[in-house]
Design an enzyme around this catalytic site. Structure first.
Site, PDB file in Angstrom:
ATOM      1  N   TRP A 130       0.868  -1.183   0.000  1.00  0.00           N
ATOM      2  CA  TRP A 130       0.000   0.000   0.000  1.00  0.00           C
ATOM      3  C   TRP A 130       0.903   1.231   0.000  1.00  0.00           C
ATOM      4  O   TRP A 130       1.822   1.327   0.833  1.00  0.00           O
ATOM      5  CB  TRP A 130      -0.879  -0.041   1.249  1.00  0.00           C
ATOM      6  CG  TRP A 130      -1.849   1.084   1.413  1.00  0.00           C
ATOM      7  CD1 TRP A 130      -2.719   1.547   0.475  1.00  0.00           C
ATOM      8  CD2 TRP A 130      -2.074   1.855   2.598  1.00  0.00           C
ATOM      9  NE1 TRP A 130      -3.473   2.560   1.006  1.00  0.00           N
ATOM     10  CE2 TRP A 130      -3.097   2.775   2.312  1.00  0.00           C
ATOM     11  CE3 TRP A 130      -1.521   1.858   3.877  1.00  0.00           C
ATOM     12  CZ2 TRP A 130      -3.575   3.687   3.244  1.00  0.00           C
ATOM     13  CZ3 TRP A 130      -1.996   2.754   4.806  1.00  0.00           C
ATOM     14  CH2 TRP A 130      -3.009   3.662   4.494  1.00  0.00           C
ATOM     15  N   ASP A 211      -0.410  -5.281   9.643  1.00  0.00           N
ATOM     16  CA  ASP A 211      -1.371  -4.278   9.217  1.00  0.00           C
ATOM     17  C   ASP A 211      -2.650  -5.040   8.885  1.00  0.00           C
ATOM     18  O   ASP A 211      -2.687  -5.841   7.945  1.00  0.00           O
ATOM     19  CB  ASP A 211      -0.844  -3.530   7.986  1.00  0.00           C
ATOM     20  CG  ASP A 211      -1.833  -2.476   7.506  1.00  0.00           C
ATOM     21  OD1 ASP A 211      -2.956  -2.422   8.035  1.00  0.00           O
ATOM     22  OD2 ASP A 211      -1.479  -1.711   6.597  1.00  0.00           O
ATOM     23  N   LYS A 246     -13.054  -0.430   6.640  1.00  0.00           N
ATOM     24  CA  LYS A 246     -13.694  -1.238   5.588  1.00  0.00           C
ATOM     25  C   LYS A 246     -14.721  -2.210   6.166  1.00  0.00           C
ATOM     26  O   LYS A 246     -15.833  -2.294   5.662  1.00  0.00           O
ATOM     27  CB  LYS A 246     -12.650  -2.049   4.811  1.00  0.00           C
ATOM     28  CG  LYS A 246     -11.325  -1.356   4.605  1.00  0.00           C
ATOM     29  CD  LYS A 246     -11.309  -0.403   3.442  1.00  0.00           C
ATOM     30  CE  LYS A 246     -10.041   0.428   3.498  1.00  0.00           C
ATOM     31  NZ  LYS A 246      -9.664   1.067   2.281  1.00  0.00           N
TER      32      LYS A 246
HETATM   33  N1  PLP Z   1      -3.569  -0.495   5.563  1.00  0.00           N
HETATM   34  C1  PLP Z   1      -3.963  -0.855   4.347  1.00  0.00           C
HETATM   35  C2  PLP Z   1      -3.307  -2.015   3.683  1.00  0.00           C
HETATM   36  C3  PLP Z   1      -4.977  -0.148   3.697  1.00  0.00           C
HETATM   37  O1  PLP Z   1      -5.360  -0.525   2.476  1.00  0.00           O
HETATM   38  C4  PLP Z   1      -5.581   0.945   4.357  1.00  0.00           C
HETATM   39  C5  PLP Z   1      -6.630   1.740   3.697  1.00  0.00           C
HETATM   40  O2  PLP Z   1      -6.848   1.724   2.531  1.00  0.00           O
HETATM   41  C6  PLP Z   1      -5.127   1.276   5.632  1.00  0.00           C
HETATM   42  C7  PLP Z   1      -4.122   0.536   6.204  1.00  0.00           C
HETATM   43  C8  PLP Z   1      -5.645   2.456   6.401  1.00  0.00           C
HETATM   44  O3  PLP Z   1      -6.956   2.487   6.672  1.00  0.00           O
HETATM   45  P1  PLP Z   1      -7.658   3.738   7.337  1.00  0.00           P
HETATM   46  O4  PLP Z   1      -8.518   4.320   6.287  1.00  0.00           O
HETATM   47  O5  PLP Z   1      -8.417   3.144   8.476  1.00  0.00           O
HETATM   48  O6  PLP Z   1      -6.627   4.698   7.805  1.00  0.00           O
END
Ligand code: PLP
Length: 396
Positions: A130, A211, A246
């Protein structure tokens, strides 16, 4: 002073959303950002969230500050979700959890905690990962090193290459794993591979950071925690950054959690005091609402069962879209084998489309995909499938 400042580059994913919003074509389709869409192309509020909010509206007595780590009931609910209610981590109080502003906030706490407490400054991330991982870790002053993960030709994981690059990770290095539904490839380690990674981590003395942003989008709430739970068997210390954006659809409420696991309760308490101290200097204490919604749902058996079903509906719809996408491309006469899309997990897959093809899809067809070729399958619907597959067929 401000005139000497040059513009920061636009975020590749959020920048794409801006471009999508500004596009006047009513046939446009957004497969960029990772937001769940239902069959009508909407991102609805979950029914369980609405019910929990109604309960909170009646029961909430104050908007006074929470403590630095947030609500204790939330921390306990998060730990049960991660490790299982019967876990010895829970019964021996080996974990501490801080309510965090989203998964991103939780990752930032983890990164700053690590950067401030240890001499090692290296964090290992999968290639690809990501994109925001790089921003968060760099902002905390960590040196980012990539480990191999993906074989672009095979459209699959390259586990041997992953193991050989991780040979370079030293004792005390931070090693990031995606708990499930790897973003952006949609490919997760098998149970046997998790076992191997967990044993290697313990043997080498890495500090694993999970994560966990998509629990429930792979195979199920409990099933998706398998990799993490295998790691906790072999490794006495680890960190977890959870996101509930999500799986509760609480994107704009910013609800996540930083969890630290230690050998015993005393060590956890002392180490966690450092995390609390850096939170105090950052945002002081967390926002309450989203976490209160999550706690209300997780601690009520009927709401939990209903939420589990709602997550299953999202997961199943995405899987149906994966299958339909592969079938529709075939119908359109596309020779290239896209069957790997149907085998992958979660919201994302790497399509294998080139930067040029992605640009043409946007300019000529109003189909928005991240430049790397990552597609958010969660943005596909039965209504847009024909148009998006025709567009892809036209560019390859
Ligand atoms: N980690 C990954 C792999 C993600 O895809 C995302 C969001 O797209 C996050 C962390 C972070 O999510 P948040 O929107 O809760 O900050």
């Amino acid at each position: 002073m401000f005139e000497q400042i040059s513009a920061a580059p636009a975020d590749p994913i959020l920048g794409l959303t801006e471009a999508f919003k500004a596009d006047p074509r009513d046939t446009k389709i957004n497969l960029g950002v990772g937001i769940y869409k239902d069959e009508a192309g909407q991102t609805p509020i979950l029914a369980t969230v609405k019910k929990a909010e109604a309960i909170l509206l009646e029961s909430e007595k104050t908007k006074s500050y929470l403590s630095i780590e947030g609500n204790a009931a939330y921390g306990a609910a998060v730990q049960a979700l991660l490790f299982g209610k019967a876990s010895n981590i829970v019964s021996n109080k080996r974990a501490r959890t801080a309510q965090a502003p989203g998964g991103t906030g939780a990752l930032r706490i983890a990164a700053e905690f690590y950067a401030s407490q240890f001499e090692n400054k290296k964090v290992w991330v999968s290639n690809p990962t990501w994109a925001n991982h790089n921003n968060v870790f760099a902002a905390a002053g960590l040196e980012i090193v990539q480990y191999n993960y993906y074989n672009a030709d095979a459209k699959d994981m390259d586990f041997n290459a992953m193991l050989s690059s991780l040979e370079g990770a030293a004792a005390g290095d931070l090693v990031l794993f995606h708990g499930c539904c790897h973003n952006p490839t949609g490919i997760d380690p098998t149970e046997a591979q998790w076992q191997q990674l967990a044993a290697l981590s313990a043997e080498k003395g890495w500090l694993p950071l999970f994560d966990f942003a998509y629990q429930g989008f792979g195979s199920g709430i409990e099933e998706d925690a398998k990799g993490l739970r295998i790691f906790t068997e072999a490794n006495q210390e680890l960190l977890v950054a959870s996101s509930f954006s999500k799986n509760f659809g609480l994107y704009n409420e910013r609800v996540g959690a930083f969890t630290l696991v230690a050998k015993c309760s005393d060590t956890a308490e002392t180490a966690f005091s450092q995390a609390k101290s850096l939170i105090r200097a950052n945002y002081s204490n967390p926002p309450a609402h989203g976490a209160a919604v999550v706690t209300t749902i997780l601690n009520d058996a009927a709401l939990y069962a209903e939420w589990d079903k709602e997550v299953a509906e999202m997961r199943d719809r995405i899987q149906q879209m994966r299958d339909l996408f592969v079938a529709t491309l075939k119908e359109k006469g596309v020779d290239r084998d896209f069957s790997f899309i149907a085998r992958q997990n979660g919201m994302f897959s790497f399509s294998g489309l080139t930067k040029e093809q992605v640009a043409t899809l946007k300019d000529e067809h109003g189909l928005y995909i991240v430049g790397s070729g990552r597609i958010s399958v969660a943005g596909m619907t039965r209504n847009n499938m024909d148009a998006l597959c025709s567009a892809i067929a036209a560019v390859i």
